[in-house]
Design an enzyme around this catalytic site. Structure first.
Site, PDB file in Angstrom:
ATOM      1  N   SER B 148       1.444  -8.869  11.877  1.00 35.94           N
ATOM      2  CA  SER B 148       2.586  -9.676  10.783  1.00 35.94           C
ATOM      3  C   SER B 148       3.158 -10.821  11.440  1.00 35.94           C
ATOM      4  CB  SER B 148       3.362  -8.684  10.199  1.00 35.94           C
ATOM      5  OG  SER B 148       4.003  -9.396   9.020  1.00 35.94           O
ATOM      6  N   ASP B 224      -2.374  -4.197   1.242  1.00 34.48           N
ATOM      7  CA  ASP B 224      -1.146  -4.744   1.736  1.00 34.48           C
ATOM      8  C   ASP B 224      -0.390  -5.586   0.947  1.00 34.48           C
ATOM      9  OD1 ASP B 224       0.997  -6.300   3.211  1.00 34.48           O
ATOM     10  OD2 ASP B 224      -0.718  -6.504   4.998  1.00 34.48           O
ATOM     11  N   HIS B 257       0.100  -2.309   4.940  1.00 36.03           N
ATOM     12  CA  HIS B 257       0.840  -3.083   6.206  1.00 36.03           C
ATOM     13  C   HIS B 257       1.525  -2.422   7.202  1.00 36.03           C
ATOM     14  CE1 HIS B 257       2.217  -7.276   7.093  1.00 36.03           C
ATOM     15  NE2 HIS B 257       3.518  -7.022   7.553  1.00 36.03           N
TER      16      HIS B 257
END
Lengths: 279, 279
Positions: B148, B224, B257
């Site tokens: 991320s 995600d 995620h």
């Protein structure tokens, strides 16, 4: 039995899911997690390893930190991780980390105020598997494993119910709770001061007179801060020697009480259970 | 350079250790973690993968949840996980989870009040590797990876410093921060409103005009929640197409995620780095 899905994460081709449900045994809402391996997507039913966590843990510690999904996915085994005690504002608690919420010790409490909700032994043995087997694509084949307080719980459940579990394993279990500070404190509170009633929840005392056997694997780190005072695997080993119990106990050089130790050897434990669980 | 050991856990035959040190670059005390594989016990020096975590993380998330030690132990690779920002009572902060402490975005801030401490780009590129290579049995061979915000950091570091890193990989990176809410908020605060200065920290803009290449692997889950609004891997892919960049981008069906996604594919990433790191 109503059950609410709280979260879902794809993991190693299978699914990690958290659920809540109202437990009749415990008289409160409980959360648990299940790992369903990829095999269930093709309609296959899979056996279940029940994982019992240690003091202060919830259903999350093992699922997040043990690295178990990879091997469970390969072997086609589901893993169910309950919480470590009843929970809630109306559930008795204590300021210590080793009594009350987060510290149910997998017993059925007989003493007030604990006897209202603290019946984790019955919950893990009966209510939770019945729920899991009614809702998820799993067989009735069960094994049980755990860490520290949960290792104690796993051993006691298997020793008292050899017909229910195909195998049992533990990391760093509280092996002889009647003789260590954690066990004495919890058992006095939950079971009362008559120590004769504690024996039903002591793995070393149960193993000493066991006649029906469940294959058992225990791993213990020799750098574990709790080893000498709280865990006492030597008591378990002595009992296995007396009863001829099929216990494999490995002392692991340099390993401590953390999830890094569990992660390092969880593959051995899951393959051990995999050899004993029918598909 | 003084460095203090905070914890030590044996893991897969190697060691997970946490350290603190005073960072000159950041002007505060920083914590980081290192995994040293078992090969170092025999005097072997090993290469290093630097892992950069995402928003709200510390050095602990990856080490506890990714299941990376098993593969690093097999391959003989050290992993270093820094914190995600400068920390401390005298370090500027913000109430949002996506700005300030825990959200350094791996940039050198130019704007007040952030420019006093927020220089994570320099810290990860220069100070931390110099410290690691002076203290631990590691070679100068480095790769970089992240998740991320940390995936963004890893890609930017490798794209701007192809001579420094042997390979780069990312899970769910913020691929085009100049065009997403997380990036716009952080870059406006740290770098100011002149968006021309943001390009130096945008992986998609950097990759578009790249001439020296670092082998790059990106995994992205298609379930995600942040995919469309914040992550924009399609911008990175378009840039790789334009510059001929050696980018392998895998879209993974059903993955989100979380660290369950990272754990599911970290083995691929470490083996990818292992192929590019000399021993």
């Amino acid at each position: 039995m109503s059950i609410e899905n709280l979260s879902s994460n794809k993991s190693f081709g299978g699914w990690h899911k958290q659920y809540s449900h109202r437990s009749d045994t415990l008289g409160c809402v409980m959360r648990f997690a299940i790992y369903l391996p990829p095999q269930v997507a093709s309609g296959q039913k899979v056996p279940v390893v029940y994982w019992l966590s240690g003091l202060t843990c919830t259903d999350e510690n093992f699922m997040q930190k043990a690295g178990a999904h990879r091997v469970a996915a390969e072997l086609g085994i589901a893993i169910v991780a309950p919480d470590t005690s009843p929970r809630g504002d109306d559930v008795a608690n204590d300021d210590g980390y080793d009594l009350g919420q987060g510290a149910g010790f997998y017993v059925n409490a007989t003493e007030s105020p604990w006897n209202t909700h603290y019946r984790m032994y019955d919950y893990v043995l009966n209510e939770l598997p019945a729920l899991v087997e009614s809702v998820f694509p799993v067989t009735g084949q069960r094994s049980v494993a755990g860490h520290s307080m949960g290792g104690h719980g796993a051993l006691v459940l298997a020793l008292r119910n050899p017909q229910t579990y195909q195998s049992v394993s533990a990391f760093s279990p509280i092996s002889n709770p009647v003789s260590c500070p954690w066990g004495k404190k919890a058992f006095a509170a939950y079971l009362g001061n008559d120590t004769g009633r504690w024996a039903a929840y002591d793995a070393s005392l149960l193993m000493r007179k066991a006649q029906k056997f469940v294959p058992a694997l225990v791993d213990q780190g020799d750098a574990d801060n709790f080893l000498a005072e709280q865990l006492r695997p030597e008591a378990l080993e002595a009992s296995a020697h007396i009863s001829g119990y099929p216990l494999e106990l490995n002392l692991r050089e340099g390993y401590d009480h953390s999830y890094y130790f569990i992660a390092s050897f969880i593959e051995d434990h899951l393959r051990f259970h995999g050899r004993h669980l029918e598909r």
